[in-house]
Design a protein around this motif. Structure first.
Motif, PDB file in Angstrom:
ATOM      1  N   ASP A  86      85.238  30.110 -39.361  1.00 32.53           N
ATOM      2  CA  ASP A  86      86.424  30.036 -38.485  1.00 32.53           C
ATOM      3  C   ASP A  86      86.430  31.158 -37.457  1.00 32.53           C
ATOM      4  N   ILE A  87      86.069  32.352 -37.893  1.00 35.11           N
ATOM      5  CA  ILE A  87      86.019  33.490 -36.961  1.00 35.11           C
ATOM      6  C   ILE A  87      84.990  33.232 -35.872  1.00 35.11           C
ATOM      7  N   THR A  88      83.840  32.716 -36.236  1.00 35.45           N
ATOM      8  CA  THR A  88      82.790  32.406 -35.252  1.00 35.45           C
ATOM      9  C   THR A  88      83.281  31.339 -34.279  1.00 35.45           C
ATOM     10  N   ALA A  89      83.903  30.293 -34.796  1.00 34.08           N
ATOM     11  CA  ALA A  89      84.437  29.225 -33.936  1.00 34.08           C
ATOM     12  C   ALA A  89      85.530  29.785 -33.023  1.00 34.08           C
ATOM     13  N   TYR A  90      86.414  30.619 -33.588  1.00 34.91           N
ATOM     14  CA  TYR A  90      87.482  31.218 -32.781  1.00 34.91           C
ATOM     15  C   TYR A  90      86.900  32.101 -31.679  1.00 34.91           C
ATOM     16  N   ASP A  91      85.891  32.897 -32.024  1.00 36.47           N
ATOM     17  CA  ASP A  91      85.262  33.755 -31.015  1.00 36.47           C
ATOM     18  C   ASP A  91      84.662  32.929 -29.883  1.00 36.47           C
ATOM     19  N   ARG A  92      84.009  31.835 -30.244  1.00 30.67           N
ATOM     20  CA  ARG A  92      83.421  30.952 -29.210  1.00 30.67           C
ATOM     21  C   ARG A  92      84.522  30.317 -28.365  1.00 30.67           C
ATOM     22  N   PHE A  93      85.596  29.858 -29.022  1.00 28.11           N
ATOM     23  CA  PHE A  93      86.736  29.284 -28.299  1.00 28.11           C
ATOM     24  C   PHE A  93      87.339  30.315 -27.355  1.00 28.11           C
ATOM     25  N   GLU A  94      87.542  31.516 -27.852  1.00 28.99           N
ATOM     26  CA  GLU A  94      88.146  32.592 -27.060  1.00 28.99           C
ATOM     27  C   GLU A  94      87.246  32.932 -25.860  1.00 28.99           C
ATOM     28  N   LEU A  95      85.946  32.942 -26.068  1.00 28.53           N
ATOM     29  CA  LEU A  95      84.998  33.221 -24.987  1.00 28.53           C
ATOM     30  C   LEU A  95      85.085  32.143 -23.911  1.00 28.53           C
ATOM     31  N   ARG A  96      85.131  30.876 -24.318  1.00 30.54           N
ATOM     32  CA  ARG A  96      85.280  29.780 -23.339  1.00 30.54           C
ATOM     33  C   ARG A  96      86.615  29.888 -22.616  1.00 30.54           C
ATOM     34  N   ARG A  97      87.687  30.214 -23.342  1.00 28.87           N
ATOM     35  CA  ARG A  97      89.017  30.351 -22.743  1.00 28.87           C
ATOM     36  C   ARG A  97      89.038  31.499 -21.727  1.00 28.87           C
ATOM     37  N   ILE A  98      88.412  32.582 -22.077  1.00 30.66           N
ATOM     38  CA  ILE A  98      88.348  33.730 -21.168  1.00 30.66           C
ATOM     39  C   ILE A  98      87.601  33.335 -19.897  1.00 30.66           C
ATOM     40  N   ASP A  99      86.462  32.679 -20.056  1.00 28.12           N
ATOM     41  CA  ASP A  99      85.676  32.254 -18.893  1.00 28.12           C
ATOM     42  C   ASP A  99      86.445  31.258 -18.033  1.00 28.12           C
ATOM     43  N   SER A 100      87.114  30.288 -18.658  1.00 29.99           N
ATOM     44  CA  SER A 100      87.847  29.282 -17.877  1.00 29.99           C
ATOM     45  C   SER A 100      89.055  29.908 -17.192  1.00 29.99           C
ATOM     46  N   THR A 101      89.728  30.853 -17.854  1.00 32.84           N
ATOM     47  CA  THR A 101      90.870  31.528 -17.217  1.00 32.84           C
ATOM     48  C   THR A 101      90.416  32.284 -15.978  1.00 32.84           C
ATOM     49  N   ALA A 102      89.328  33.014 -16.097  1.00 30.33           N
ATOM     50  CA  ALA A 102      88.807  33.765 -14.950  1.00 30.33           C
ATOM     51  C   ALA A 102      88.426  32.819 -13.823  1.00 30.33           C
ATOM     52  N   THR A 103      87.808  31.698 -14.160  1.00 28.68           N
ATOM     53  CA  THR A 103      87.410  30.714 -13.145  1.00 28.68           C
ATOM     54  C   THR A 103      88.622  30.117 -12.451  1.00 28.68           C
TER      55      THR A 103
END
Length: 187
Positions: A86-103
């Motif tokens: 779950d932590i790994t999945a959350y980290d990946r989700f958070e990374l995608r969210r961070i990238d999409s927010t910046a974009t």
């Protein structure tokens, strides 16, 4: 007159563009403020993610065999495995969210800046058009002034010629009267 109407229209359009540019600049300021907040949130999330990943990789992720051997029970081992997954999945989700927010933030900012540049270009174009119209009106006013000056000179010449015509008519009348008087004397 048409030029005055065109100038008024250009000035009106220029004012409208000024209002639209002001609105775009206000949107840019609001977006910049929200961008600063989003960037701060983005930095906080990125920092948290970095710290969590650093701690996980510094401590090392336990292998499935190690989890089985060190686990208190099978349920605890499964819970630990699920937790790491779950932590790994959350980290990946958070990374995608961070990238999409910046974009999204950058895209919105670039879009509004592009609109602002377009509106400023239109405003500059309308200002050049207004200046050209004002110049044309001034040229027409100068031409009208010259025509009026010529008209008054011609009117003065006409008055002089009419005055001379009346004087000549008087001379002719006098000569005709003298000729008639001389013919009566001679006749």
């Amino acid at each position: 007159d048409a030029i005055t109407a065109n100038i008024a229209t250009a000035e009106s359009y220029q004012q409208e563009l000024g209002v639209r540019i002001g609105m775009a600049e206000a949107r840019i300021r609001r977006l910049t403020d929200s961008l600063a907040g989003a960037r701060a949130d983005h930095e906080a999330r990125t920092g948290g993610l970095r710290r969590r990943i650093r701690l996980r990789y510094m401590a090392g992720e336990p292998s499935p065999v190690q989890m089985l051997l060190t686990g208190r029970s099978m349920a605890a081992t499964l819970a630990d495995a699920r937790y790491f997954s779950d932590i790994t999945a959350y980290d990946r989700f958070e990374l995608r969210r961070i990238d999409s927010t910046a974009t999204v933030i950058d895209s919105c900012k670039h879009s509004i800046e592009r609109e602002s540049r377009r509106l400023k270009g239109l405003e500059e174009e309308k200002e050049r058009e207004r200046i050209a119209l004002v110049s044309e009106r001034e040229n027409q006013n100068d031409l009208l002034k010259k025509i009026r000056e010529q008209k008054s000179k011609y009117a003065e010449k006409i008055r002089e010629l009419e005055s001379e015509q009346q004087r000549l008519n008087c001379i002719i009348d006098d000569l005709v009267k003298k000729k008639i008087a001389a013919a009566k004397k001679a006749g």
